[in-house]
Write an enzyme that holds these catalytic residues in place. Structure first.
Site, PDB file in Angstrom:
ATOM      1  N   LYS A   1      -3.000  -1.983   2.449  1.00 10.65           N
ATOM      2  CA  LYS A   1      -1.839  -1.640   3.568  1.00 10.65           C
ATOM      3  C   LYS A   1      -0.345  -3.045   4.028  1.00 10.65           C
ATOM      4  CE  LYS A   1      -1.475   2.696   3.678  1.00 10.65           C
ATOM      5  NZ  LYS A   1      -0.079   3.650   2.629  1.00 10.65           N
ATOM      6  N   THR A   2       0.209  -2.665   4.796  1.00 10.40           N
ATOM      7  CA  THR A   2       1.803  -2.916   5.113  1.00 10.40           C
ATOM      8  C   THR A   2       0.675  -3.772   6.754  1.00 10.40           C
ATOM      9  OG1 THR A   2       3.203  -2.186   4.643  1.00 10.40           O
ATOM     10  CG2 THR A   2       3.657  -3.513   6.552  1.00 10.40           C
ATOM     11  N   PHE A   3       0.772  -3.116   7.552  1.00  7.68           N
ATOM     12  CA  PHE A   3      -0.008  -3.892   8.939  1.00  7.68           C
ATOM     13  C   PHE A   3      -0.970  -4.731   9.287  1.00  7.68           C
ATOM     14  CE2 PHE A   3       3.192  -3.327  12.527  1.00  7.68           C
ATOM     15  CZ  PHE A   3       3.954  -2.295  12.064  1.00  7.68           C
TER      16      PHE A   3
END
Ligand code: AMP
Ligand code: ZN
Ligand code: ZN
Length: 440
Positions: free
Chosen positions: A85-87
């Site tokens: 995922k991004t974060f």
């Protein structure tokens, strides 16, 4: 195609001797009497993230600038950290620690130490972020000036204290010397311009480490899927933005070591491939955290045994574990922020609270970080790199050690990665690295 600078421009930036403005190579006698000689600039390190740029997008023949960069330096299909995922992954790249150890274990989560609070992609209270130190904080503490044109966590006063009375304020902490509050409405061209403007400053106020973030490829990948022509258009578009960055650097005579990465790849999804959790366990037995490629699941009071019985058995297209039993290769499950039970969908499938109400297709990420669809872009090029072509896949926690090498910072004592993938690819100053003012 808008804004594309000629391809030779990308190559010229990286070719050592022509990194500098052509004025640098002009014989002194031809200088106009009233003009000072152009400054010889030190290389800047620019860490670029193209969110959701799957590694194999580079093979589509639509990225002249990125492909030229890869040809002049090194590239690889980089393994994201789990969950993809991004974060969690931007924080893994910036800190050199996997999400289980860097504290950003998902894009959204809760923490037993902060009951009633929820981490979201706009949370900037330092306590969410303080489990691992990002490279810009290490650099600033060592007197190296940094500037961030977006990067998850780069707006946080890292190490600061949250003062809740009378208002929510933060005291202390370290931020990049220049940073921007994330705003998706700031166009890619504006982002590139901001970076070039920072580098236009006099040497004393010029950053030595810069981050730059683009989100259009991830957005298109979610909306249309990784194989769609609209995603190709976003890929070509971001390549044009890289071209603009290269043109701006060339115009300034600013040499740069560019590290271009993605946080994760993208897999095609369809509402037809949904696992409805309400059919697996009675919804009264649990509270659901993030859903999608994976789900964090917390039993409601007194229901742990019944929930365990429902989850911990074979399921089609999904595996579930107690957090302490998540397979070791994910390096995930010891952080108190991770829910007690964890389910992971097979690539292309999604976990949802209940069956979807309408049909949809598109793309997503968050799956097994070893899946080829999750592999992320990595390119490094500039005077510090030899043209060594494609490297074997490596983990994204190895990027922070590479950045430390480029910034001449000592290795981290407790990182999860190391610079081994890049040994033999770095030019030795004075020998392989061409002088800035050398001839063509
Ligand atoms: P994901 O849900 O993992 O695909 O997250 C990607 C989205 O995160 C992007 O489309 C951005 O809108 C958002 N994003 C990226 N950086 C930031 C940031 N620094 N602050 C808030 N949101 C961000
Ligand atoms: Zn992302
Ligand atoms: Zn995304």
């Amino acid at each position: 195609m808008k804004r594309l600078v000629p391809l030779f421009g990308a190559l010229a930036l990286l070719a050592g001797p022509v990194l500098a403005d052509p004025a640098l190579t002009r014989p002194a006698s031809t200088w106009p009497a009233d003009k000072p000689a152009a400054e010889v600039r030190e290389p800047v390190v620019i860490l670029v993230s193209i969110d959701g740029f799957r590694a194999d997008y580079l093979d589509r023949g639509i990225t002249p600038h990125l492909s030229a960069l890869a040809a002049s330096g090194i590239s690889a299909a980089m393994r994201p950290s789990f969950p993809s995922k991004t974060f969690p992954n931007h924080w893994a790249i910036a800190t050199g620690k996997v999400p289980d150890r860097n504290g950003i274990i998902a894009n959204g989560f809760e923490d037993p130490a902060h009951p009633g609070e929820k981490f979201t992609m706009s949370s900037d209270e330092p306590y969410w972020w303080d489990e691992a130190e990002p490279i810009w904080v290490t650099a600033e503490k060592s007197g190296i000036r940094t500037a961030t044109m977006f990067w998850p966590g780069s707006n946080v006063a890292w190490g600061g204290t949250l003062v809740t009375e009378p208002h929510k304020t933060i005291s202390g902490g370290t931020r990049p010397s220049d940073w921007q509050q994330f705003n998706g409405a700031v166009s890619p061209v504006q982002r590139v311009d901001a970076v070039i403007d920072w580098l236009r400053r006099p040497a004393a106020k010029r950053p030595k480490l810069v981050t730059l973030y683009f989100d259009q490829v991830d957005t298109a990948g979610h909306r249309y899927g990784p194989g769609d022509s609209q995603t190709d258009a976003a890929i070509a578009d971001v390549d044009g933005d890289i071209g603009l960055l290269l043109a701006g650097l060339r115009e300034l005579g600013q040499p740069a070591n560019l590290i271009v990465v993605a946080d994760h790849g993208m897999a095609a999804i369809s509402s037809e491939r949904t696992i409805a959790l309400d059919a697996v366990a009675d919804p009264s037995l649990y509270k659901l955290g993030d859903t999608g490629p994976f789900a964090g699941i917390t039993p409601t009071e007194g229901n742990e045994q019944r929930l365990a019985a429902a989850l911990l058995k074979p399921h089609e297209h999904m595996s579930c574990w107690r957090k302490q039993d998540i397979p070791a290769r994910f390096h995930y499950g010891s952080n108190p922020r991770i829910a007690p039970y964890f389910c992971l969908a097979e690539i292309g499938w999604q976990i949802a609270a209940k069956p979807p109400e309408k049909a949809s297709t598109g793309g997503t990420h968050g799956y097994d970080n070893a899946a080829p669809e999750m592999a992320a872009l990595f390119i490094a090029a500039g005077p510090a790199f030899r043209p060594k072509g494609k490297l074997a896949p490596f983990d994204n926690v190895d990027i922070a050690p590479l950045l430390r090498d480029l910034l001449k910072l000592p290795p981290a004592a407790d990182g999860d990665g190391n610079d081994a993938p890049f040994r033999g690819t770095l030019a030795k100053p004075g020998r392989d690295q061409a002088p800035l003012s050398g001839g063509r």
